[in-house]
Design a protein around this motif. Structure first.
Motif, mmCIF file in Angstrom:
data_model
loop_
_atom_site.group_PDB
_atom_site.id
_atom_site.type_symbol
_atom_site.label_atom_id
_atom_site.label_comp_id
_atom_site.label_asym_id
_atom_site.label_seq_id
_atom_site.Cartn_x
_atom_site.Cartn_y
_atom_site.Cartn_z
ATOM 1 N N THR A 81 21.651 -12.794 -18.014
ATOM 2 C CA THR A 81 21.100 -12.682 -19.356
ATOM 3 C C THR A 81 22.239 -12.644 -20.375
ATOM 4 O O THR A 81 23.397 -12.396 -20.019
ATOM 5 N N PRO A 82 21.957 -12.899 -21.643
ATOM 6 C CA PRO A 82 23.028 -12.821 -22.656
ATOM 7 C C PRO A 82 23.732 -11.469 -22.677
ATOM 8 O O PRO A 82 24.946 -11.396 -22.883
ATOM 9 N N LYS A 83 23.010 -10.385 -22.436
ATOM 10 C CA LYS A 83 23.634 -9.061 -22.426
ATOM 11 C C LYS A 83 24.592 -8.912 -21.254
ATOM 12 O O LYS A 83 25.699 -8.360 -21.402
ATOM 13 N N VAL A 84 24.181 -9.432 -20.081
ATOM 14 C CA VAL A 84 25.065 -9.358 -18.909
ATOM 15 C C VAL A 84 26.317 -10.204 -19.140
ATOM 16 O O VAL A 84 27.440 -9.783 -18.815
ATOM 17 N N ARG A 85 26.164 -11.390 -19.689
ATOM 18 C CA ARG A 85 27.332 -12.236 -19.965
ATOM 19 C C ARG A 85 28.259 -11.581 -20.976
ATOM 20 O O ARG A 85 29.481 -11.670 -20.855
ATOM 21 N N LYS A 86 27.700 -10.919 -21.968
ATOM 22 C CA LYS A 86 28.535 -10.238 -22.951
ATOM 23 C C LYS A 86 29.335 -9.111 -22.307
ATOM 24 O O LYS A 86 30.529 -8.926 -22.580
ATOM 25 N N ARG A 87 28.656 -8.339 -21.409
ATOM 26 C CA ARG A 87 29.365 -7.261 -20.727
ATOM 27 C C ARG A 87 30.435 -7.806 -19.793
ATOM 28 O O ARG A 87 31.533 -7.240 -19.692
ATOM 29 N N ARG A 88 30.123 -8.873 -19.073
ATOM 30 C CA ARG A 88 31.115 -9.460 -18.177
ATOM 31 C C ARG A 88 32.317 -9.979 -18.943
ATOM 32 O O ARG A 88 33.464 -9.836 -18.502
#
Length: 321
Positions: A81-88
């Motif tokens: 998800t966009p949130k997971v990609r941002k955290r990664r």
């Protein structure tokens, strides 16, 4: 009276019955209407007149079966998800910054920048402190001379030439300290303290108890503030620079002593790094002719050391026969 009835017709024979049935079948076949073809619905059955409620329920059932089939597929769960990609992305950036902060070259650059900033701030503060005491020294040197008289004008020059002489000594010690050669000569230390004592005495003398007409502690503190700050800077700066000179950034060949032992240590470290690089080449973890960047990442050393190892590997590589 006798009535004569007609004779009854004779019974049909089986052949006549069979012919009559055959004629009847041919007649029915010839006159039977042709049925219309019924349209085929989306569900594969003939179209029938269905109520709106039945059609709606049939559509809901078909949709539910399609959703049940799609829900069994885990492909959407494998996507970020966009949130997971941002955290990664943030985690990867933090890891790279952490690794960069522990890189020997980066640590050396940070230390040099901080040392330069501290030296600059210390010298600016020392200059301002000596300029602050100029008025007090002028009052002492003028000794009540009339304003704009030769004695009054020349009294303004006493503190500047004392400050310039002091800044020469302090600036030289500061520069040599940043180069890793701190100077702790007693003669220079005595010169510094002599200039600071003269500045402090001339600032404080007119305001000391028994000398001033009306003693004021606040006036005394304000006039000796500049020399006190100068004393603090001159005392602390060599200690700070000596501590910077002793820093170990984890770089091979960091100067820690005389020239001879340093060069021997550099040669030993270079030989060890070259041996490790050859072992990695033999193990297939490095190419036969690795670049300096690959050597740096494989050995975890600085770029200068990686270039030296690269050159050593190329020099020792036997030429093809």
């Amino acid at each position: 009276m006798t009535v004569n009835l007609p004779d009854p017709s004779p019974e049909p024979t089986p052949e006549e019955i069979a012919r009559g049935l055959a004629d009847l079948e041919r007649h029915l076949s010839a006159n039977q209407p042709v049925p219309r073809a019924m349209p085929v619905t989306a569900f594969g059955s003939a179209h029938r007149r269905e109520s709106r409620r039945v059609r709606k329920l049939r559509a809901e059932v078909a949709e539910a079966r399609t959703l049940a089939d799609l829900q069994g597929d885990d492909a959407p769960l494998l996507l970020d998800t966009p949130k997971v990609r941002k955290r990664r992305k943030a985690a990867r950036q933090a890891a790279r910054l952490h690794a960069l902060a522990h890189d020997p070259d980066m640590r050396a650059w940070q230390a040099a920048r901080m040392r330069r900033t501290l030296v600059t701030a210390a010298l600016v503060s020392l200059t301002l402190a000596l300029a602050w005491s100029t008025a007090g020294v002028q009052t002492f040197a003028a000794d009540g001379a009339a304003a704009w008289s030769p004695g009054w004008v020349f009294a303004w020059l006493v503190e500047p030439f004392l400050s310039l002489a002091l800044l020469v000594v302090v600036g030289a010690r500061a520069y040599l300290g940043t180069c890793g050669q701190p100077v702790a000569d007693r003669a220079l230390v005595r010169i510094e303290w002599l200039f600071l004592a003269l500045t402090l005495g001339m600032n404080a003398w007119p305001y000391l108890p028994g000398v001033a007409d009306t003693f004021s502690l606040s006036r005394l503190v304000l006039h000796i503030l500049g020399p006190i700050v100068a004393v603090a800077i001159v005392t602390a700066l060599p200690i700070i620079l000596a501590a910077f000179a002793r820093l170990d950034h984890g770089m091979p060949g960091t100067p820690t002593g005389p020239t001879g032992p340093t060069y021997r240590a550099n040669a030993a470290v270079l030989a060890a790094l070259t041996a490790r690089a050859r072992h990695l080449i033999d193990a297939g973890e490095l190419p036969a002719d690795p670049g300096a960047d690959k050597i740096r990442r494989a050995l975890g050393c600085g770029m200068d050391s990686a270039r030296a190892v690269r050159d050593a590997l190329r020099f020792d590589t036997p030429s093809p026969s």
